[in-house]
Write an enzyme that holds these catalytic residues in place. Structure first.
Site, PDB file in Angstrom:
ATOM      1  CB  SER A  32      -0.946  -0.051   1.204  1.00 50.24           C
ATOM      2  OG  SER A  32      -2.008   0.856   1.065  1.00 50.24           O
ATOM      3  CG  ASP A  92      -4.670  -2.399   1.190  1.00 48.25           C
ATOM      4  OD1 ASP A  92      -3.498  -2.108   0.902  1.00 48.25           O
ATOM      5  OD2 ASP A  92      -5.171  -2.213   2.309  1.00 48.25           O
TER       6      ASP A  92
END
Length: 282
Positions: free
Chosen positions: A38, A159
């Site tokens: 991320s 993610d």
């Protein structure tokens, strides 16, 4: 000996990591291996491309851009963050990403993402085509409920912090013996169980494997944090984390708060610099 950086995500808390990496860039401290998820992967890419100040410019400098963080984005495009702005317009036009230097850098670069169909972590090494790094990092940064999944290499991805938020075990399995771990939470932080499954049943039905992983994500995160703290206490890892508790939201838009957190990352890295050099050399 194989040195490595392990970079946690955390949305806009990632500006802390940007500050840490800026100090390393200034001191020309480069390691053998970098892994991030991320926001950690976003910051890592500018570190590997040797672009001083870029992480600050693309986050704090654009935080008030109307496409950067917007409820309108979420309602119209199902993306709270303007992903086209962040992963296309900025790197390819507004604040150009140096693909050449990124490609020439000697570090191994690994980005973690989560497979939407299995809920498991998948990892991508530095791609043969440097421009593919943006697709990989975009996938790793695509938050549930706030972004759409990204299709890459035949996989539907989201993610990286879902399945492996602190990828220290991956780094160790890849042969890293000198891990430098950059966290975006204060010492002793432990994650609570997510409530997202209760507020978005349609998402859960569409991606049940993601929902199942999210149910136990806090347990895995906390176990990994305990493992990191054990490595740290035994002198087997160097951890840089916020020394002074300075909480912001993961979608913070106040540039003053973000600047303070960025500066804190820089200052914490400076305070740990001699220890870091000793850790790498011992």
């Amino acid at each position: 000996m194989k040195s490595g950086l392990v970079l946690e995500g955390g949305g806009m808390r990632g500006v802390y990591t940007g500050g840490v990496l800026e100090k390393l860039l200034e001191e020309e401290i480069f390691v053998d291996y970098v892994i991030g998820v991320s926001a950690g992967a976003c910051n890592a890419s500018s570190y590997i491309s040797r672009q001083n100040g870029r992480n600050r410019e693309v986050t704090i400098g654009y935080v008030h851009h109307p496409e950067y963080i917007s409820v309108k984005n979420l309602l119209v495009r199902r993306e709270l963050f303007g992903m086209d702005l962040i992963f296309d317009k900025i790197p390819n036009s507004l604040v150009p990403f140096d693909y050449g230097r990124f490609n020439d850098a000697t570090e191994e670069f690994v980005v973690g993402a989560t497979d939407c169909l299995t809920g498991s972590a998948v990892y991508f090494e530095k791609p043969n085509r440097p421009e593919d790094v943006l697709a990989i990092v975009r996938a790793s940064s695509s938050l549930p409920l706030m972004s759409r999944p990204v299709e890459f290499n035949g996989k539907l991805l989201m993610d990286g912090s879902i399945a492996d938020p602190l990828p220290i075990r991956k780094a160790l399995s890849d042969g890293v013996t000198k891990p430098i771990i950059v966290l975006t939470r204060e010492k002793g932080y432990r994650k609570k169980k997510s409530r997202f499954a209760k507020i978005m049943p349609a998402f859960v039905r569409q991606y049940p494997a993601i929902a199942k992983t999210m149910e136990s994500r806090h347990l895995y995160y906390n176990q990994t944090m305990e493992f990191i703290e054990q490595l740290e206490s035994e002198g087997l890892a160097l951890v840089i984390r916020p020394m002074n508790l300075y909480k912001i939201r993961g979608v913070e838009r106040d540039p003053i708060k973000l600047e303070n957190l960025y500066n804190q990352g820089y200052q914490d890295a400076a305070a740990k610099f001699d220890e870091l050099l000793y850790f790498l050399k011992k």
